[in-house]
Design a protein around this motif. Sequence first.
Motif, mmCIF file in Angstrom:
data_model
loop_
_atom_site.group_PDB
_atom_site.id
_atom_site.type_symbol
_atom_site.label_atom_id
_atom_site.label_comp_id
_atom_site.label_asym_id
_atom_site.label_seq_id
_atom_site.Cartn_x
_atom_site.Cartn_y
_atom_site.Cartn_z
ATOM 1 N N HIS A 169 0.835 -1.209 0.000
ATOM 2 C CA HIS A 169 0.000 0.000 0.000
ATOM 3 C C HIS A 169 0.866 1.253 0.000
ATOM 4 N N GLY A 172 2.107 1.796 -3.365
ATOM 5 C CA GLY A 172 1.061 1.911 -4.374
ATOM 6 C C GLY A 172 0.122 3.075 -4.118
ATOM 7 N N ASP A 173 -1.093 2.744 -3.679
ATOM 8 C CA ASP A 173 -2.119 3.780 -3.483
ATOM 9 C C ASP A 173 -1.712 4.806 -2.431
ATOM 10 N N THR A 176 0.775 7.206 -3.981
ATOM 11 C CA THR A 176 0.097 8.107 -4.926
ATOM 12 C C THR A 176 -0.630 9.220 -4.184
ATOM 13 N N GLU A 177 -1.314 8.853 -3.090
ATOM 14 C CA GLU A 177 -2.024 9.862 -2.298
ATOM 15 C C GLU A 177 -1.036 10.832 -1.650
ATOM 16 N N ALA A 226 -3.848 0.505 4.381
ATOM 17 C CA ALA A 226 -5.164 0.749 3.785
ATOM 18 C C ALA A 226 -6.212 0.915 4.883
#
Length: 359
Positions: A169, A172-173, A176-177, A226
């Motif tokens: 995480h 990845g996401d 990006t955030e 997450a």
Amino acid sequence: MFSSVWNFVKRHKKKFIFTGAVVGGVYFLGRFAQKRLSEFQQNEATEYVAQARRQFHFESNQRTCNMTVLSMLPPLKDAIVHQLNSESLTALLKTKPANKLEIWEDLKIISFTRTIVGVYSTCMLVVLLRVQLNIIGGYLYLDNSVGKNTTTPLAPPDVQQQYLSSIQHLLGDGLTELMTVVKKAVQSSLGDVPLKQSLSLLELEQQLSWIRAEVEAGSMSRYMLADDENALADQACGLTEDDTVTIRLLNETRDMLDSPDFTTVLNVSLNRGFSRLLDNLAEFFRPPPGDSAPGFAPDSLSAVSLPVAKIIPIVNGQINYVCSETPSHFVQDLLTNDQVKEFAANVYETFSTPQDLQK
């Protein structure tokens, strides 16, 4: 002769009985004390061996953690560079396009964003892995304990793999955030600063402080793990036993990430990381020998100023220093930080103690 001895014994019978009782009591008391002392020494020896074994396991776990951090820095760097690709903008500038100024402005934002994201994500990676590997390490210690009451492992191999894969995480996401939030803060702070304007190291440090204040205004844990509504929890009807254990581990990790101790340790790491970044940038702000500005010491943060256009490539290249798989001073500082070590020891202590796991 015998009659006189016998008369003497009869006259002092009570004394002999008392003396015998005392002597017998002392003897049995001595035997009892000796037995208890032997048991105490045996328990002490057993506890000492257990503590030594536990300490050895903990130290081995920390070495594994350090190696894991170093192995994950290249993919972290690749993910950052892929999404914040300054190289393509640099290549465009070499073609002397009509919108040269616009490209320079984009390069300014991307260069600062990717280096700052590099500092944040590397610090998060170090501290998050400390939490995860010491939770797993604690469970593994209990699984291999001599006095373990059950043969069911607390952390089976499949659970370990599933649990540790949650680090993706951050790559990845979550990453990006983080990039979105940092880029907005960089735009807010540096967007209106002209390319020709000169900044001293002190002024650059102030810019970084403003950016940090905006980025760190919200919760940082969302970049590392997450939300509760993860894929496993959504499959509640078809969860396996391993899935249930993994969810418990993730919830324990989330609780740890939301704790004041974790926040403190992450802040310490971020302060150390940005301090190291500024130390590295300071090498480019040194005046030529014998050419220090009047009124300033040669090592003053305001002694030298550089145009923003010259600072951009310097900052842009720092990603290679921050996310270096070869241990740099930046990464070494984070891995050897005393507060990070103490925090790791507390996490391991918590999850390697049976009574804590039964609460």
